[in-house]
Scaffold this active site. Structure first.
Site, mmCIF file in Angstrom:
data_model
loop_
_atom_site.group_PDB
_atom_site.id
_atom_site.type_symbol
_atom_site.label_atom_id
_atom_site.label_comp_id
_atom_site.label_asym_id
_atom_site.label_seq_id
_atom_site.Cartn_x
_atom_site.Cartn_y
_atom_site.Cartn_z
ATOM 1 N N GLU A 4 10.527 1.802 9.834
ATOM 2 C CA GLU A 4 11.496 2.874 9.573
ATOM 3 C C GLU A 4 10.737 4.173 9.724
ATOM 4 O O GLU A 4 9.881 4.493 8.893
ATOM 5 C CB GLU A 4 12.043 2.756 8.161
ATOM 6 N N LYS A 46 0.891 -1.175 0.000
ATOM 7 C CA LYS A 46 0.000 0.000 0.000
ATOM 8 C C LYS A 46 0.920 1.213 0.000
ATOM 9 O O LYS A 46 1.478 1.581 1.020
ATOM 10 C CB LYS A 46 -0.880 -0.012 1.260
ATOM 11 N N CYS A 105 13.695 11.491 5.659
ATOM 12 C CA CYS A 105 13.782 11.058 7.060
ATOM 13 C C CYS A 105 15.149 11.350 7.648
ATOM 14 O O CYS A 105 15.279 11.607 8.830
ATOM 15 C CB CYS A 105 13.432 9.584 7.183
ATOM 16 N N GLU A 118 9.615 16.741 14.342
ATOM 17 C CA GLU A 118 10.101 16.586 12.967
ATOM 18 C C GLU A 118 9.344 17.588 12.094
ATOM 19 O O GLU A 118 8.122 17.535 12.005
ATOM 20 C CB GLU A 118 9.816 15.159 12.488
#
Ligand code: NAP
Ligand code: MG
Length: 485
Positions: free
Chosen positions: A255, A181, A289, A385
């Site tokens: 992750e 997905k 990331c 973040e």
């Protein structure tokens, strides 16, 4: 031709085991973030019943694929890699139209993805187990890697080809069937990759790609027939996936996000340091990331470094990814734009100082690269973040405080130190709470080296390189005696 085949379909379809299956779910219109007039394609919001059907298909194909010798599975992936190379220009422009990154970065991402895939191809011949001396005479004791079974993959939009390829390569070579997905924003690129795998000769049923939003991802990972879930995305979603999969004792590889810090202690040439930092921070408009987000710098060299960072950030050409010369493309969506703008506003309200000039960027989803100085550890911009072209600078007076600051984060993905002091470098490498530590260079990783995070940045076996096989296989130990004695 796979790109046309995907973009020119009249109905939004999933690729279920090599077949286009129209979805009866609602439609999502993917529009180029650099050009609201450019509709890239239509993507289906797959229904829960269709999710179950895709998993049914993966279950049916499972034993046959597992029985194909690993080197032969790898041959198919090798052919796929060559097809990706043949279609690389079409793929690169699709990636840029779909998620916004500059064309040169899309090309670079494809090269990187192909190198990761090359490693996975090699695993077909390398997935060896061990023979272990037996205490019993005449008995053979050995271990072997077996496929997990059906694997679910859920990916983000920031690396439209690296993210799926990093999962398909090692999962398929290990003999698993896979249901992916992808993120809604990068689904068309993922579907093209799937069509190329079909063209490379992947047997029917081995791979399915079902599109949709987070609900589709949640329905997929909740299917009890799935033995392992490999997920790349935000920490919050990763946590909910871990909870779901833990209930059936399934395996997860997560992750997740980061708040990557660089500590600048000392350097012969600060301009080179600044160059390393900005290069690792600005790619994909900071939507990466491993982007550097916090610059922790010794007070005595801080002014000089801030000037260098600010000069670089204010000079980057901002514009459409397809336009030659653009270094910073648009953010992927309005939501991402609002998030970044909101964080900068909050940082300024909390006392941070914007040192990059307020410059004109094209209208739309473009955000001017921004450096915030005088940030302190308690500010939200130092903790969350941001995932945009924003660098925060925190000033320190001694290495002790710097290392404490680096580690004072819920995340632990990548950490960097620039120093000419070997003892400090070694201490940093030992004490930094991060899955990946870099000494005297930015956070750019390599395509054959284990990749992952600790704390809120990841759980499970690292991806890329030899650790991938650990996740995508089940170890079996065999005690074999030729006759009963
Ligand atoms: P995200 O919001 O977590 O989404 C990631 C994927 O999960 C998307 O496909 C998303 O679907 C799906 N999803 C959302 N809710 C779900 C649920 N409840 N169950 C199952 N799947 C669900 O992340 P993103 O905004 O796409 O990507 C940015 C994040 O990814 C950042 O935090 C970044 O640091 C992280 N990231 C980490 C790495 C790494 O290697 N550590 C690499 C790249 C990115 P939809 O979005 O389509 O609804
Ligand atoms: Mg999303």
């Amino acid at each position: 031709m796979s790109v046309k085949e995907v973009l020119e379909r009249e109905t939004a379809s999933n690729l279920v085991g090599n077949e286009w299956v129209p979805s009866s779910g609602a439609l999502y219109r993917r529009v180029n973030p650099a050009d609201p007039e450019d509709q890239v394609g239509l993507v289906a919001l797959t229904t829960p019943e269709e999710v179950t059907q895709a998993v049914d298909r993966a279950c049916r194909a499972r034993s046959e694929w597992a029985a194909v010798p690993a080197p032969q599975r790898a041959d198919i992936l090798g052919r796929w890699n060559r097809l990706i190379a043949e279609h690389s220009e079409d793929l690169a422009s699709l990636m840029t139209r779909e998620m916004g990154k500059p064309l040169a970065e899309s090309r670079g991402e494809l090269d990187r993805a192909r190198m990761e895939l090359e490693y996975a191809v090699g695993e077909g011949a390398r997935m060896h187990g061990a023979t272990i001396p037996s205490r019993v005479g005449g008995q053979l004791v050995y271990t072997q890697h077996e496929p997990l079974g059906v694997v679910a993959a859920v990916t983000p939009w920031n690396f439209p080809t690296v993210a799926p390829i990093r999962k398909f390569g090692p999962a398929l070579v290990a003999g698993n069937t896979v249901v992916l997905k992808p993120a809604l924003e990068s689904s068309l690129t993922a579907l093209v990759l799937g069509a190329l795998l079909r063209d490379a000769g992947l047997p029917d049923g081995v791979l399915s790609i079902i599109t949709g939003d987070g609900d589709v991802g949640a329905a997929l990972v909740a299917d009890r027939r799935i033995s392992g879930v490999t997920f790349t995305g935000s920490t919050g979603v990763g946590r909910s996936i871990a909870e779901t999969v833990a209930k059936r004792l399934g395996k997860v590889q997560l992750e997740l996000g980061g708040k990557n810090a660089v500590y600048v202690h000392s350097a012969h040439d600060l301009s080179k340091v600044a160059n390393h930092i900005t290069t690792a921070a600005i790619q994909a408009s900071g939507q990466r990331c491993t982007s550097i987000s916090r610059v922790i710098v010794q007070e005595e060299i801080a002014d000089q470094l801030v000037d260098l960072l600010s000069d670089a950030y204010s000079g980057y050409p901002v514009g459409p990814g397809l336009e030659p010369g653009s270094v910073v493309g648009p953010l992927v969506s309005q939501a991402q734009y609002d998030r970044v703008a909101g964080y900068v506003a909050q940082g300024l309200a909390e006392g941070a100082q914007r040192v990059t000039p307020d410059r004109q960027v094209p209208e739309g989803l473009y955000y001017a690269p921004t450096v915030l100085d005088r940030v302190t550890q308690d500010m939200v911009v130092a903790r969350d973040e941001i995932f945009g072209p924003v660098l925060t600078v925190l000033r320190v007076r001694d290495p002790e405080d710097a290392i404490t600051m680096v580690n004072d984060s819920e995340y632990g993905l990548a950490a960097v130190v620039f120093t000419e002091d070997l003892e400090l470098a070694m201490r940093f490498a030992r004490e930094a709470q991060a899955g990946m530590v870099h000494v005297n260079h930015g956070t750019i990783s390599q395509p054959h080296v284990p990749f992952g995070g600790m704390k809120g940045s990841g759980v499970g076996d690292f991806s890329i390189g030899y650790t991938s096989t650990d996740f995508f296989t089940q170890t079996k130990t065999v005690y074999l005696a030729p006759v009963v004695v």
